[in-house]
Design an enzyme around this catalytic site. Structure first.
Site, PDB file in Angstrom:
ATOM      1  N   LEU A  62      27.738  44.447  33.999  1.00  4.48           N
ATOM      2  CA  LEU A  62      25.962  44.019  33.848  1.00  4.48           C
ATOM      3  C   LEU A  62      25.550  43.257  35.231  1.00  4.48           C
ATOM      4  CD1 LEU A  62      23.903  43.228  31.980  1.00  4.48           C
ATOM      5  CD2 LEU A  62      24.911  41.296  31.090  1.00  4.48           C
ATOM      6  N   HIS A  63      24.599  43.375  35.913  1.00  3.55           N
ATOM      7  CA  HIS A  63      24.133  42.514  36.961  1.00  3.55           C
ATOM      8  C   HIS A  63      22.139  42.651  37.022  1.00  3.55           C
ATOM      9  CE1 HIS A  63      24.239  47.122  38.478  1.00  3.55           C
ATOM     10  NE2 HIS A  63      23.050  46.274  39.153  1.00  3.55           N
ATOM     11  N   LEU A  64      21.351  41.648  37.559  1.00  6.51           N
ATOM     12  CA  LEU A  64      20.018  41.853  37.453  1.00  6.51           C
ATOM     13  C   LEU A  64      19.592  41.682  39.334  1.00  6.51           C
ATOM     14  CD1 LEU A  64      20.515  39.644  35.220  1.00  6.51           C
ATOM     15  CD2 LEU A  64      18.081  39.942  34.816  1.00  6.51           C
TER      16      LEU A  64
END
Length: 395
Positions: free
Chosen positions: A231-233
């Site tokens: 999970l990352h932006l």
């Protein structure tokens, strides 16, 4: 009923490897609360380019830390000023030539499903070198955006209260632009690339923490050119206006902040000025959860922009954040486009080109033809729109 945002119902994960390096106290920590939000930002002239103005604490910390890492040679290539051209036409696409990113970026992982579980054996952000960490950001006790006292409003997404508050901000070693970083919420939890309430809220709050309209945040789901299933932006500065900041919108469920962005490429738009942030986060979560359950890939782009409706001109101050969600055709093992891939920044109007010929010769019509191949058929999009209207009216 859709799974609560980030609850990962039905998604199997393998436990993460230890992340002892990020627990060491030498990591810089950025603490913030709602009082640090910059309520209005503006472009300083009537043109398309943003001139550097007074930086916020967040901007100073990110930009200085990022430049320091660049000077230390921690990226795969040095990023200077990129050749840039604004394509003629109403969409005013911002084209940039970034050949080295196309050559040097990490090979994407093999993705077979939007709901693919986290695999600790694959590359993930628990494996990066500690020197790639710019800082850890953590929110202090939430305060009400209006009256400035502790918020008593309950968390609507179950995981938000537990996970919101800690995220690593690390360099993207193959940067798109100045300040290109990855925001990684709770990395040691080993969360797959499925948007969570905590991640979304941190992304929106990051935009509010910046004093520059040039700072943008985005998310690629699996099947939408996410290259790492952890999970990352993405966050980065683009010193050019984008059409989606001021594009006309149409109301769908306005009391939940839900609108239609009818101009190409058509998407769903949410808007917040911060005071209704929990409602907006919950609304977006419901929509993205539903897309995950349907195995529909999607991209999100977060930027400062004008309130919904017809945007006034010339460029006023932007008091709020626009969050655009594009459901799209999934790409699993598909051949990449020669000119550019269609992911979060391309859908928003920022086009990083891989080769000089396409950069110099492409037209707006060419760009639209490439992007169109990845958009849902009109009937499928309209069906989703009706179902999402019903869903958001009922909760």
């Amino acid at each position: 009923m859709a799974a609560s945002c980030g609850s990962l119902i039905g998604i199997q994960t393998q436990g993460p490897e230890s992340f002892n390096s990020v627990e060491k106290p030498h990591i810089n920590r950025f603490l913030y609360n709602d009082r640090d939000f910059v309520r209005c930002v503006r472009w300083l002239d009537s043109g398309d380019k943003c001139h550097i103005q007074a930086l916020s604490k967040f901007d100073t910390t990110l930009r200085f830390g990022w430049k320091e890492k660049m000077d230390q040679g921690l990226f795969r290539y040095y990023l200077g000023d990129l050749p840039t051209r604004i394509l003629p036409g109403p969409h005013q696409y911002v084209a940039q030539l970034n050949i080295l990113r196309g050559k040097e970026r990490r090979k994407p992982q093999e993705i077979l499903s939007i709901r693919q579980g986290f695999d600790a054996k694959q590359f993930n952000f628990n494996k990066i070198h500690p020197s790639e960490i710019i800082f850890e950001m953590r929110k202090e006790n939430a305060v009400d955006a209006i009256v400035g006292k502790p918020s008593a409003q309950p968390q609507q997404c179950p995981v938000a209260a537990e996970a919101h508050g800690r995220a690593l901000v690390v360099i993207n070693v193959s940067p798109l632009e100045m300040g290109h970083c990855l925001i990684v919420p709770e990395p040691s939890s080993g969360l797959p690339q499925v948007l969570s309430a905590a991640a979304l809220r941190t992304g929106i709050e990051s935009v509010f923490l910046s004093a520059l309209p040039a700072f943008r945040v985005g998310f690629n789901s699996l099947g939408a050119f996410a290259s790492v299933n952890h999970l990352h932006l993405h966050g980065y500065y683009l010193n050019h206006k984008l059409r989606i900041e001021s594009a006309r919108t149409e109301p769908l469920v306005p009391q939940k902040g839900f609108h239609l962005l009818p101009d190409f490429p058509t998407g769903f738009l949410f808007y917040t000025e911060g005071r209704d942030l929990q409602t907006i986060v919950h609304s977006i979560c419901r929509l993205t959860d539903s897309l995950v359950e349907r195995n529909i890939a999607h991209n999100l782009f977060l930027t400062r922009g004008c309130p919904p409706g017809d945007c006034p001109a010339p460029g006023p101050t932007w008091p709020g954040v626009r969050v655009v969600v594009w459901p799209r055709i999934s790409c699993f093992g598909a051949k990449e486009e020669a000119a550019f891939n269609v992911a979060l920044c391309e859908l928003a109007g920022h086009l990083p080109f891989k080769n000089t010929e396409d950069f110099e010769t492409i037209t707006e019509d060419d760009v639209k033809r490439i992007i169109q191949k990845y958009l849902l058929p009109e009937k499928e999009f309209l069906k989703l729109q009706l179902e999402f209207i019903k869903m958001l009216k009922e909760f």
